[in-house]
Design a protein around this motif. Structure first.
Motif, PDB file in Angstrom:
ATOM      1  N   LEU A  53       0.798  -1.223   0.000  1.00  0.00           N
ATOM      2  CA  LEU A  53       0.000   0.000   0.000  1.00  0.00           C
ATOM      3  C   LEU A  53       0.834   1.278   0.000  1.00  0.00           C
ATOM      4  O   LEU A  53       0.283   2.366  -0.165  1.00  0.00           O
ATOM      5  CB  LEU A  53      -0.947  -0.006   1.198  1.00  0.00           C
ATOM      6  CG  LEU A  53      -2.009  -1.097   1.166  1.00  0.00           C
ATOM      7  CD1 LEU A  53      -2.775  -1.121   2.479  1.00  0.00           C
ATOM      8  CD2 LEU A  53      -2.950  -0.924  -0.006  1.00  0.00           C
ATOM      9  N   GLU A  54       2.135   1.129   0.168  1.00  0.00           N
ATOM     10  CA  GLU A  54       3.007   2.302   0.302  1.00  0.00           C
ATOM     11  C   GLU A  54       2.870   3.284  -0.857  1.00  0.00           C
ATOM     12  O   GLU A  54       2.794   4.484  -0.653  1.00  0.00           O
ATOM     13  CB  GLU A  54       4.463   1.841   0.422  1.00  0.00           C
ATOM     14  CG  GLU A  54       5.416   2.936   0.791  1.00  0.00           C
ATOM     15  CD  GLU A  54       6.787   2.368   1.075  1.00  0.00           C
ATOM     16  OE1 GLU A  54       7.632   2.425   0.161  1.00  0.00           O
ATOM     17  OE2 GLU A  54       6.989   1.867   2.182  1.00  0.00           O
ATOM     18  N   ASN A  55       2.833   2.785  -2.083  1.00  0.00           N
ATOM     19  CA  ASN A  55       2.794   3.677  -3.245  1.00  0.00           C
ATOM     20  C   ASN A  55       1.463   3.672  -3.982  1.00  0.00           C
ATOM     21  O   ASN A  55       1.352   4.284  -5.028  1.00  0.00           O
ATOM     22  CB  ASN A  55       3.914   3.301  -4.224  1.00  0.00           C
ATOM     23  CG  ASN A  55       5.275   3.574  -3.632  1.00  0.00           C
ATOM     24  OD1 ASN A  55       5.493   4.605  -3.033  1.00  0.00           O
ATOM     25  ND2 ASN A  55       6.188   2.632  -3.785  1.00  0.00           N
ATOM     26  N   VAL A  56       0.487   2.978  -3.442  1.00  0.00           N
ATOM     27  CA  VAL A  56      -0.818   2.932  -4.088  1.00  0.00           C
ATOM     28  C   VAL A  56      -1.571   4.222  -3.785  1.00  0.00           C
ATOM     29  O   VAL A  56      -1.630   4.669  -2.646  1.00  0.00           O
ATOM     30  CB  VAL A  56      -1.614   1.701  -3.596  1.00  0.00           C
ATOM     31  CG1 VAL A  56      -3.026   1.721  -4.116  1.00  0.00           C
ATOM     32  CG2 VAL A  56      -0.921   0.417  -4.015  1.00  0.00           C
ATOM     33  N   SER A  57      -2.126   4.797  -4.819  1.00  0.00           N
ATOM     34  CA  SER A  57      -2.890   6.029  -4.634  1.00  0.00           C
ATOM     35  C   SER A  57      -4.267   5.748  -4.039  1.00  0.00           C
ATOM     36  O   SER A  57      -4.784   6.529  -3.254  1.00  0.00           O
ATOM     37  CB  SER A  57      -3.073   6.744  -5.973  1.00  0.00           C
ATOM     38  OG  SER A  57      -1.823   6.975  -6.573  1.00  0.00           O
ATOM     39  N   GLN A  58      -4.829   4.620  -4.428  1.00  0.00           N
ATOM     40  CA  GLN A  58      -6.188   4.258  -3.998  1.00  0.00           C
ATOM     41  C   GLN A  58      -6.324   2.753  -4.108  1.00  0.00           C
ATOM     42  O   GLN A  58      -5.776   2.140  -5.015  1.00  0.00           O
ATOM     43  CB  GLN A  58      -7.191   4.979  -4.897  1.00  0.00           C
ATOM     44  CG  GLN A  58      -8.630   4.629  -4.742  1.00  0.00           C
ATOM     45  CD  GLN A  58      -9.062   3.438  -5.587  1.00  0.00           C
ATOM     46  OE1 GLN A  58      -8.480   3.144  -6.599  1.00  0.00           O
ATOM     47  NE2 GLN A  58     -10.092   2.758  -5.140  1.00  0.00           N
ATOM     48  N   CYS A  59      -7.052   2.137  -3.173  1.00  0.00           N
ATOM     49  CA  CYS A  59      -7.321   0.699  -3.232  1.00  0.00           C
ATOM     50  C   CYS A  59      -8.627   0.404  -2.509  1.00  0.00           C
ATOM     51  O   CYS A  59      -8.801   0.796  -1.353  1.00  0.00           O
ATOM     52  CB  CYS A  59      -6.179  -0.100  -2.606  1.00  0.00           C
ATOM     53  SG  CYS A  59      -6.391  -1.884  -2.758  1.00  0.00           S
ATOM     54  N   SER A  60      -9.548  -0.270  -3.200  1.00  0.00           N
ATOM     55  CA  SER A  60     -10.806  -0.680  -2.584  1.00  0.00           C
ATOM     56  C   SER A  60     -11.269  -1.977  -3.228  1.00  0.00           C
ATOM     57  O   SER A  60     -10.821  -2.343  -4.309  1.00  0.00           O
ATOM     58  CB  SER A  60     -11.870   0.410  -2.743  1.00  0.00           C
ATOM     59  OG  SER A  60     -12.181   0.591  -4.114  1.00  0.00           O
TER      60      SER A  60
END
Length: 140
Positions: A53-60
């Motif tokens: 998740l460190e470089n993810v802009s968005q996650c759902s």
């Protein structure tokens, strides 16, 4: 099953802040397997999530279906995420399935199945073109 409900709620709002909830969801000796790697123990799973998740802009996740039986469940989902180094930072959607086993109202085993190519490789310049070409050739 309460643990399955916590799983669904956790993944619906997955972000770096929610990693503090991992201890409520997973047992201390969790075995977490996905197409990337196998992780054993809650500290390793927590580290893995933090890195992802460190470089993810968005996650759902959109949870499509939950099938529960005895101390196991199968959850089908669609993950939506954006990463600045994939697909020019645009949203990517990937279908997948999680198989989970429960003990003492926590998840002690999780195996995720999804197409790693459609998640990552197809969105890398040049490599993505080659993979899409090969998929097209295999399908014809």
């Amino acid at each position: 099953m309460e643990a399955v409900e916590r799983f669904v709620n956790f993944y619906k709002k997955l972000d770096t802040q929610s990693l503090t909830e991992l201890a409520d969801l997973y047992s201390a000796d969790i075995v977490f397997v996905d197409p990337v790697k196998e992780h054993r123990g809650l500290p390793n799973v927590r580290h893995y999530f933090a890195q992802l998740l460190e470089n993810v802009s968005q996650c759902s996740f959109d949870i499509q279906q939950v099938d529960e039986f005895d101390s196991r469940a199968v959850i089908t989902w669609v993950m939506h995420f954006s990463h600045p180094k994939l697909n020019a930072g645009k949203n990517i959607s990937v279908q997948g399935i999680s198989q989970v086993a429960l003990t003492e109202n926590k998840i002690c085993y999780q195996r995720d199945y999804y197409d790693l190519g459609s998640m990552c490789y197809e969105h890398i310049p040049l490599l993505g073109s080659v993979i899409r070409y090969l998929k097209g050739r295999l399908a014809s």
